[in-house]
Design a protein around this motif. Structure first.
Motif, PDB file in Angstrom:
ATOM      1  N   SER A 141      -0.075  14.913 -19.549  1.00 50.40           N
ATOM      2  CA  SER A 141      -0.099  13.454 -19.427  1.00 50.40           C
ATOM      3  C   SER A 141       0.516  13.008 -18.109  1.00 50.40           C
ATOM      4  O   SER A 141       0.029  12.065 -17.464  1.00 50.40           O
ATOM      5  CB  SER A 141       0.658  12.813 -20.596  1.00 50.40           C
ATOM      6  N   ALA A 142       1.589  13.693 -17.689  1.00 55.28           N
ATOM      7  CA  ALA A 142       2.234  13.349 -16.417  1.00 55.28           C
ATOM      8  C   ALA A 142       1.268  13.555 -15.256  1.00 55.28           C
ATOM      9  O   ALA A 142       1.206  12.730 -14.334  1.00 55.28           O
ATOM     10  CB  ALA A 142       3.493  14.187 -16.220  1.00 55.28           C
ATOM     11  N   ALA A 143       0.497  14.642 -15.295  1.00 52.22           N
ATOM     12  CA  ALA A 143      -0.481  14.900 -14.233  1.00 52.22           C
ATOM     13  C   ALA A 143      -1.556  13.810 -14.218  1.00 52.22           C
ATOM     14  O   ALA A 143      -1.959  13.342 -13.149  1.00 52.22           O
ATOM     15  CB  ALA A 143      -1.113  16.270 -14.430  1.00 52.22           C
ATOM     16  N   ASN A 144      -2.005  13.390 -15.405  1.00 51.07           N
ATOM     17  CA  ASN A 144      -3.004  12.324 -15.479  1.00 51.07           C
ATOM     18  C   ASN A 144      -2.456  11.012 -14.936  1.00 51.07           C
ATOM     19  O   ASN A 144      -3.149  10.277 -14.214  1.00 51.07           O
ATOM     20  CB  ASN A 144      -3.468  12.135 -16.923  1.00 51.07           C
ATOM     21  N   ILE A 145      -1.206  10.701 -15.278  1.00 56.16           N
ATOM     22  CA  ILE A 145      -0.597   9.464 -14.792  1.00 56.16           C
ATOM     23  C   ILE A 145      -0.456   9.501 -13.273  1.00 56.16           C
ATOM     24  O   ILE A 145      -0.720   8.507 -12.579  1.00 56.16           O
ATOM     25  CB  ILE A 145       0.766   9.227 -15.466  1.00 56.16           C
ATOM     26  N   ARG A 146      -0.054  10.662 -12.740  1.00 60.67           N
ATOM     27  CA  ARG A 146       0.065  10.784 -11.283  1.00 60.67           C
ATOM     28  C   ARG A 146      -1.276  10.518 -10.600  1.00 60.67           C
ATOM     29  O   ARG A 146      -1.345   9.830  -9.574  1.00 60.67           O
ATOM     30  CB  ARG A 146       0.593  12.167 -10.900  1.00 60.67           C
ATOM     31  N   ASP A 147      -2.359  11.060 -11.169  1.00 62.92           N
ATOM     32  CA  ASP A 147      -3.692  10.834 -10.591  1.00 62.92           C
ATOM     33  C   ASP A 147      -4.058   9.344 -10.629  1.00 62.92           C
ATOM     34  O   ASP A 147      -4.628   8.813  -9.671  1.00 62.92           O
ATOM     35  CB  ASP A 147      -4.737  11.643 -11.352  1.00 62.92           C
ATOM     36  N   ILE A 148      -3.741   8.691 -11.752  1.00 57.11           N
ATOM     37  CA  ILE A 148      -4.031   7.261 -11.887  1.00 57.11           C
ATOM     38  C   ILE A 148      -3.283   6.463 -10.816  1.00 57.11           C
ATOM     39  O   ILE A 148      -3.850   5.584 -10.148  1.00 57.11           O
ATOM     40  CB  ILE A 148      -3.646   6.769 -13.292  1.00 57.11           C
TER      41      ILE A 148
ATOM     42  N   GLY B 114       0.786  -1.226   0.000  1.00 50.80           N
ATOM     43  CA  GLY B 114       0.000   0.000   0.000  1.00 50.80           C
ATOM     44  C   GLY B 114       0.812   1.267   0.000  1.00 50.80           C
ATOM     45  O   GLY B 114       0.260   2.363   0.119  1.00 50.80           O
ATOM     46  N   SER B 115       2.128   1.144  -0.184  1.00 49.05           N
ATOM     47  CA  SER B 115       2.988   2.334  -0.180  1.00 49.05           C
ATOM     48  C   SER B 115       3.242   2.822  -1.595  1.00 49.05           C
ATOM     49  O   SER B 115       3.045   2.109  -2.579  1.00 49.05           O
ATOM     50  CB  SER B 115       4.321   2.031   0.513  1.00 49.05           C
ATOM     51  N   PHE B 116       3.686   4.056  -1.675  1.00 45.57           N
ATOM     52  CA  PHE B 116       4.173   4.655  -2.923  1.00 45.57           C
ATOM     53  C   PHE B 116       5.660   4.865  -2.684  1.00 45.57           C
ATOM     54  O   PHE B 116       6.061   5.789  -1.999  1.00 45.57           O
ATOM     55  CB  PHE B 116       3.458   5.979  -3.207  1.00 45.57           C
ATOM     56  N   TYR B 117       6.476   3.967  -3.232  1.00 42.39           N
ATOM     57  CA  TYR B 117       7.893   3.853  -2.856  1.00 42.39           C
ATOM     58  C   TYR B 117       8.778   4.388  -3.977  1.00 42.39           C
ATOM     59  O   TYR B 117       8.680   3.960  -5.129  1.00 42.39           O
ATOM     60  CB  TYR B 117       8.228   2.380  -2.589  1.00 42.39           C
ATOM     61  N   GLY B 118       9.639   5.330  -3.640  1.00 44.01           N
ATOM     62  CA  GLY B 118      10.555   5.905  -4.612  1.00 44.01           C
ATOM     63  C   GLY B 118      11.956   5.341  -4.470  1.00 44.01           C
ATOM     64  O   GLY B 118      12.460   5.169  -3.354  1.00 44.01           O
TER      65      GLY B 118
ATOM     66  N   SER C   1      13.737  12.694 -10.655  1.00 45.67           N
ATOM     67  CA  SER C   1      13.069  13.913 -10.206  1.00 45.67           C
ATOM     68  C   SER C   1      12.815  13.856  -8.705  1.00 45.67           C
ATOM     69  O   SER C   1      11.896  13.187  -8.239  1.00 45.67           O
ATOM     70  CB  SER C   1      11.747  14.105 -10.959  1.00 45.67           C
ATOM     71  N   MET C   2      13.634  14.562  -7.954  1.00 42.12           N
ATOM     72  CA  MET C   2      13.467  14.579  -6.503  1.00 42.12           C
ATOM     73  C   MET C   2      12.160  15.251  -6.109  1.00 42.12           C
ATOM     74  O   MET C   2      11.480  14.823  -5.167  1.00 42.12           O
ATOM     75  CB  MET C   2      14.635  15.334  -5.841  1.00 42.12           C
ATOM     76  N   ASP C   3      11.773  16.304  -6.837  1.00 41.56           N
ATOM     77  CA  ASP C   3      10.532  17.010  -6.525  1.00 41.56           C
ATOM     78  C   ASP C   3       9.338  16.075  -6.695  1.00 41.56           C
ATOM     79  O   ASP C   3       8.442  16.034  -5.856  1.00 41.56           O
ATOM     80  CB  ASP C   3      10.381  18.234  -7.428  1.00 41.56           C
ATOM     81  N   LEU C   4       9.336  15.301  -7.775  1.00 37.95           N
ATOM     82  CA  LEU C   4       8.238  14.365  -8.023  1.00 37.95           C
ATOM     83  C   LEU C   4       8.167  13.310  -6.922  1.00 37.95           C
ATOM     84  O   LEU C   4       7.091  13.010  -6.408  1.00 37.95           O
ATOM     85  CB  LEU C   4       8.426  13.709  -9.381  1.00 37.95           C
ATOM     86  N   VAL C   5       9.316  12.749  -6.573  1.00 38.69           N
ATOM     87  CA  VAL C   5       9.342  11.717  -5.531  1.00 38.69           C
ATOM     88  C   VAL C   5       8.881  12.288  -4.196  1.00 38.69           C
ATOM     89  O   VAL C   5       8.107  11.665  -3.458  1.00 38.69           O
ATOM     90  CB  VAL C   5      10.754  11.109  -5.421  1.00 38.69           C
ATOM     91  N   GLN C   6       9.338  13.501  -3.883  1.00 40.11           N
ATOM     92  CA  GLN C   6       8.958  14.120  -2.617  1.00 40.11           C
ATOM     93  C   GLN C   6       7.461  14.377  -2.554  1.00 40.11           C
ATOM     94  O   GLN C   6       6.838  14.227  -1.499  1.00 40.11           O
ATOM     95  CB  GLN C   6       9.722  15.429  -2.436  1.00 40.11           C
ATOM     96  N   ARG C   7       6.840  14.757  -3.694  1.00 41.20           N
ATOM     97  CA  ARG C   7       5.411  15.062  -3.718  1.00 41.20           C
ATOM     98  C   ARG C   7       4.549  13.809  -3.759  1.00 41.20           C
ATOM     99  O   ARG C   7       3.450  13.795  -3.200  1.00 41.20           O
ATOM    100  CB  ARG C   7       5.084  15.946  -4.930  1.00 41.20           C
ATOM    101  N   MET C   8       5.024  12.753  -4.410  1.00 42.13           N
ATOM    102  CA  MET C   8       4.183  11.579  -4.635  1.00 42.13           C
ATOM    103  C   MET C   8       4.422  10.431  -3.669  1.00 42.13           C
ATOM    104  O   MET C   8       3.501   9.690  -3.334  1.00 42.13           O
ATOM    105  CB  MET C   8       4.395  11.064  -6.068  1.00 42.13           C
ATOM    106  N   CYS C   9       5.654  10.241  -3.262  1.00 41.22           N
ATOM    107  CA  CYS C   9       6.016   9.021  -2.527  1.00 41.22           C
ATOM    108  C   CYS C   9       5.895   9.214  -1.023  1.00 41.22           C
ATOM    109  O   CYS C   9       6.112  10.314  -0.499  1.00 41.22           O
ATOM    110  CB  CYS C   9       7.442   8.597  -2.886  1.00 41.22           C
ATOM    111  N   ASP C  10       5.576   8.139  -0.322  1.00 44.63           N
ATOM    112  CA  ASP C  10       5.584   8.170   1.146  1.00 44.63           C
ATOM    113  C   ASP C  10       6.828   7.484   1.707  1.00 44.63           C
ATOM    114  O   ASP C  10       7.174   7.685   2.856  1.00 44.63           O
ATOM    115  CB  ASP C  10       4.308   7.555   1.717  1.00 44.63           C
TER     116      ASP C  10
END
Length: 268
Positions: A187-194, A47-51, A211-220
């Motif tokens: 498309s990247a925003a849509n993929i993130r939502d999915i 259940g995690s979002f792992y970067g 992308s550190m910013d992407l990982v920081q925003r998306m991953c737990d």
């Protein structure tokens, strides 16, 4: 009520949620004299979002390839929801959806044919595959390109059709190697939502990215690797501490130069 076409197929829940989604222990790989991965061990909670982050050549792709059965390790083990990848590869791979960086697709198929092929290969019946293929093409804004050969897709479209192929059998774990590379911002925003919806519905996402910013925003959770070793792993907040993830990454990996550059580059 949410329409099925607005979300990916829900992952199959017939696994123990208390078992790690992915566990690798002592993975190692050597190419000639070069040690690409040097005893990496990681535990990815269900259940995690792992970067997974690291500089070029750190061993990210090699680690993911060994963990998902694409490359046999010299040493070590990999378990997907407790199933040994190399002892029971068919059972383990049924639980996985993989978007591998640099692995060629069957690009002489149309987008619709490629997703259909992957669904049938996973053992789904034809009617289920047809419905899911329609849903995924619509979800990823590829419904108008479904009849086009994949070889004629742009880089971003190719990335999206590969994601659709990884999702069609509703895997428990998605492993994505640089999923946003060459993908346009919309498309990247849509993929993130999915992907966020997929995790909220009980799936696990493992993503490697520069992308550190992407990982920081998306991953737990996040692991930083360099030179084939894990430097640090934990929740994003634990790893970054009081700084940003990018600053912590540079601190751990090193190599940043604070010079202004050669005199001939100073134009004023």
């Amino acid at each position: 009520m949410t329409n099925a076409s607005n979300r990916p197929p829900a992952p199959d829940h017939s696994v123990d949620p208390n078992t790690p989604a992915l566990q690798v222990t002592g993975l190692a790989k050597k190419f000639g004299e070069k040690i690409a991965v040097n005893g990496i061990s990681l535990t990815v909670p269900t259940g995690s979002f792992y970067g997974l982050v690291g500089p070029n050549g750190a061993g990210k792709t090699t680690t993911l390839s060994m963990a998902t059965g694409l490359l046999r390790p010299d040493y070590g083990q990999a378990f997907v929801h407790g199933v040994d990848m190399w002892q029971h590869p068919i059972e383990a791979k049924r639980l996985l959806g993989i978007l591998a960086d640099g692995v060629k697709l069957f690009d002489r198929l149309t987008g619709e044919q490629l997703v259909t092929y992957n669904g049938l290969l996973s053992g789904l019946d034809r009617d289920t595959v047809a419905q899911r293929t329609r849903d995924l093409l619509a979800l990823l804004d590829l419904d108008k390109a479904g009849g086009t050969l994949v070889v004629d897709y742009s880089a971003g479209m190719t990335k999206k059709i590969a994601l659709a192929s990884a999702l069609v059998h509703a895997p428990r774990v998605l492993v994505l190697d640089e999923p946003f590379e060459s993908v346009d911002p919309v498309s990247a925003a849509n993929i993130r939502d999915i992907l966020k919806g997929y995790v909220q519905n009980g799936g696990t996402v493992i993503v490697s990215s520069h992308s550190m910013d992407l990982v920081q925003r998306m991953c737990d959770h996040v692991a930083v690797i360099a030179a084939g070793r894990v430097l640090v792993a934990g929740t994003v907040d634990e790893v970054r501490g009081e700084s940003t993830l990018e600053d912590k990454f540079v601190e751990l990996v090193g190599g940043r130069h604070h010079a202004e550059g050669p005199e001939w580059l100073r134009l004023s």
